[in-house]
Design an enzyme around this catalytic site. Structure first.
Site, mmCIF file in Angstrom:
data_model
loop_
_atom_site.group_PDB
_atom_site.id
_atom_site.type_symbol
_atom_site.label_atom_id
_atom_site.label_comp_id
_atom_site.label_asym_id
_atom_site.label_seq_id
_atom_site.Cartn_x
_atom_site.Cartn_y
_atom_site.Cartn_z
ATOM 1 N N ASP A 56 0.945 -1.313 0.082
ATOM 2 C CA ASP A 56 -0.072 -0.027 -0.019
ATOM 3 C C ASP A 56 0.834 1.378 -0.102
ATOM 4 O O ASP A 56 0.519 2.276 -0.600
ATOM 5 C CB ASP A 56 -0.973 -0.072 1.053
ATOM 6 C CG ASP A 56 -1.748 -1.012 1.298
ATOM 7 O OD1 ASP A 56 -2.163 -1.700 0.063
ATOM 8 O OD2 ASP A 56 -2.168 -1.380 2.493
ATOM 9 N N GLU B 93 31.136 -6.603 -18.343
ATOM 10 C CA GLU B 93 31.757 -7.154 -19.739
ATOM 11 C C GLU B 93 33.295 -6.439 -19.947
ATOM 12 O O GLU B 93 34.085 -7.267 -20.766
ATOM 13 C CB GLU B 93 30.953 -6.440 -20.862
ATOM 14 C CG GLU B 93 30.699 -5.129 -20.984
ATOM 15 C CD GLU B 93 29.855 -4.967 -22.030
ATOM 16 O OE1 GLU B 93 29.321 -5.648 -23.031
ATOM 17 O OE2 GLU B 93 29.204 -3.618 -22.032
#
Length: 716
Positions: free
Chosen positions: A155, A568
């Site tokens: 909520d 990478e």
């Protein structure tokens, strides 16, 4: 805040006991918070206990629990705790175990109950003493109770916490009905819908100005009869509670869990109970009593019809989201056109959330009376004149679309400055919105540098960071990074699950990001990685040896899965293949290895709610800033902008969206490796290692300060 004296974090919890409990409805990310609280608590030397639904048991083992939905401990709305007798029993259980530190994860009701429990603590001890349930020595040893709360609720209705997301922004809703701001009188007569496909969102507690409920069925009947639209109503219900937690929720839970332990161990008898939260990008501590008080005042303000105040009481984030929705949802044509032309272009690799930023910028610009121009294919389009006007409907439905609808290229403007300046003059462009990654940043700098030779370039411009790499100077977050992070985290979950039921296995996974290790680090934190190799944190063969040995020891226990992430471009020699061969060789007889290069799947996909909202707010703020800047730069009947502050990056820095001149950011930029020299998330790497059970040092020189919700708002 800086500490006056250094503290050894591995001894902060010596002789202390911490109990962790979850309460209320299950919320995604609870397990990440529990895991972080438990492991950091153990790291500090404290004893850590779980509080189950019906019993209390000493902590024995927990691993990677953030990967499951719901809560691992058991979450309940305990009826016994509502009575003083029940709370006395709870106090007795804590005293017998020597627990004086309680970490409560739950919604507003749970945290309100925890606050009441702490206020009654002394009285409860006296009740137990008189009944002979505890000894005087035990009462003395447990004379005060420290409580820290974490809001775990779908909520998000607890005031003071800042992670509010308005669904209406994320899906581009046409109408939204919420209890804090009922529609104006006669709203039924003004209900209009202009598209073939429309979305109306209704909060379960939505009311009109007279307190009458506004339900799905009422709206369905109204739209069907009044507008003659084919209408369907869907009540989502508890499907909203289920599912796997997002990367955002996992990281949020982990960071709050760490902060909760620090807050508990730093607390004194005079320290008020607090709630830990993130405000923007910073961990903060807020007085629990003040948060409870303001949360109650929201309900009171709504009951008394003070709806504007109710929205403000919810917090700045909620208020800003609501105001942005109101601006974008309905066309309110300005009385006077400005005759200002603002061009928007995407630069660099496409990413999720770009389209949301474009949509927002276009519609806010139209509402300001401007003419909005689409530049196709980045700076190439600006040089070749592939430019066209955009109307309100041009960007309809763009919020949820990934990639770049305008088209984007990596080309930089330096080689075509003359053509660009001619087209700026030809199309009478008065300002530029450049949405993209590092190329957008560098391209913006090149345009500003060329102002000396080409007067046509003396116009305001703003760069909005949008790249999966999150490597744009001037912003802690980039549009698109959250979507990529979710893709990596979900993929890691699936890869690990692929080996369920087989022998012990370690996965080596390569992520994108260029030289920036944001994705590898944050995905490691979200997916429970054992190591994450990045360029910014140099490593050598001895570090690799330590990591392999650590994983070997873990695999000799009940642990069956290992996860290693590699950015990478972290190291030219220690490649993904090298790491795979190393772990495969050293793991013989204990575990086997598999490798996976994720590639461009990280750039695709539908944008997450975070990226949709972030892009929407960034686009709106950028155009509003340009509108003000154009007024400043209007001289002698024309626009002329040549000051550094007329070309800025709009970025999220710590707790706010701010504009920083491109030239000011040059000093903090590593142009060779395309990364900022200062990266906030590097401070989270020790947490990743601690959660992976490494014995390392945690920097505790900086600590979050207690802030006052009431003072921060300026009014109660």
């Amino acid at each position: 805040m800086q500490r006056s004296t250094p503290v050894d974090p591995t001894k902060m919890g010596t002789g202390r006991a911490i109990a962790v409990l979850t309460s209320g409805g299950d919320a995604q990310g609870m397990n990440a918070a529990v895991r972080a609280t438990v492991r950091v608590g153990i790291y500090t030397g404290a004893k850590v206990y779980f509080v189950h639904e019906v019993c209390t048991s000493k902590h024995t083992h927990i691993r990677n629990k953030e990967l499951k939905g719901g809560t691992v401990i058991g979450s309940a709305r305990c009826q016994d705790f509502r009575s003083k007798e029940g709370r006395a029993k709870a106090a007795c259980n804590l005293v017998k175990l020597g627990i004086t530190n309680l970490c409560v994860i739950g919604g507003d009701g749970s945290l309100t109950g925890a606050n009441e429990f702490r206020n009654e603590w002394s009285e409860l001890l006296q009740i137990l003493l008189k009944a002979g349930k505890i000894t005087a020595e035990e009462a003395k040893r447990s004379s005060h109770l420290n409580i820290v709360g974490m809001v775990g609720s779908i909520d998000n209705d607890f005031c003071g916490t800042d992670m509010t997301i308005v669904t209406a922004l994320a899906c581009g809703a046409d109408w939204v009905f919420i209890p804090e701001m009922p529609p104006d009188e006669g709203w039924e007569d003004h209900l209009s819908i202009g598209n073939r496909l429309n979305v109306i969102i209704v909060a379960e507690g939505a009311l009109d100005r007279h307190g009458k409920p506004i339900t799905c069925d009422i709206l369905k009947n109204l739209v069907t009869k009044k507008l003659s639209f084919d209408t369907r109503a869907t009540i989502l219900g508890h499907v909203q509670r289920g599912g796997t937690p997002s990367a955002f929720d996992r990281i949020l839970g982990s960071r709050m869990g760490v902060e909760a332990v620090m807050a508990l161990l730093e607390a004194t008898p005079d320290t008020p109970a607090c709630v830990v939260s993130l405000s923007g990008n910073m961990a903060v501590r807020l007085p629990l009593m003040e948060c409870v008080q303001v949360t109650k005042e929201v309900t009171k303000a709504m009951a008394e019809g003070r709806f504007e105040e109710a929205v403000k009481l919810r917090g700045k984030s909620f208020e800003n989201n609501w105001n942005t929705y109101k601006l974008l949802a309905h066309v309110t044509a300005p009385d006077v056109k400005s005759n200002i032309n603002i061009a928007i272009l995407n630069v660099g690799a496409p990413c999720a959330g770009m389209n949301a930023a474009v949509r927002s910028a276009v519609r806010i610009g139209i509402l300001q009376g401007h003419n909005m121009l689409a530049v196709h294919d980045g700076f190439d389009g600006l040089a070749h004149g592939t430019i066209e006007p955009m109307a309100w409907g041009y960007v309809g439905g763009w919020t949820g679309k990934g990639g770049s609808n305008l088209g984007t290229k990596r080309s930089l403007p330096a080689s075509m400055i003359e053509e660009i300046s001619l087209n700026i003059a030809k199309f009478n462009i008065h300002a530029l919105v450049i949405i993209g990654g590092f190329e957008a940043f560098v391209g913006g700098l090149e345009l500003v540098t060329a102002r000396e030779k080409f007067e046509e370039l003396c116009i305001p411009l703003v760069v909005i960071p949008a790249t999966v790499s999150n490597n744009v100077p001037g912003s802690d977050f980039s549009i698109g990074a959250d979507t990529a992070l979710n893709t990596i985290t979900t993929t890691c979950d699936r890869i690990k699950q692929s080996a369920a039921g087989t022998k012990r296995r370690v996965f080596i996974i390569e992520t994108m990001g260029g030289y920036c290790g944001y994705l590898a680090t944050m995905a490691g934190l979200a997916a429970g990685a054992d190591a994450a190799y990045i360029y910014e944190d140099p490593f050598g063969i001895h570090d690799l040896e330590t990591n392999v040995e650590h994983l070997l020891e873990k695999m000799k226990t009940t642990v069956k899965r290992g996860l290693i992430l590699r950015n990478e471009k972290c190291n030219a020699n220690y490649t993904t293949d090298f790491l795979f061969n190393l772990y495969s060789e050293e793991g013989k007889g204990v575990f086997d290895c598999r490798k996976n290069v994720l590639g461009h799947m990280q750039q695709g996909g539908t944008p997450t709610p975070f990226d949709r909202n972030f892009g929407t707010k960034m686009g709106a703020k950028a155009v509003l800033w340009l509108t003000d800047k154009l007024k400043e730069c209007y001289r002698h009947g024309r626009i002329f902008a040549n000051t550094p502050d007329s070309a800025c990056v709009l970025g999220m820095k710590k707790r706010a969206m701010i504009f920083q001149p491109l030239f000011d950011l040059k000093e903090d930029t590593d142009f060779e490796h395309r990364i900022p020299k200062t990266e906030w998330w590097l401070k989270l790497r020790p947490i990743l290692k601690i959660l992976a059970k490494y014995k390392i040092s945690l920097d505790t020189s900086e600590t979050a300060t207690m802030e006052h919700v009431i003072k921060k708002r300026g009014t109660v």
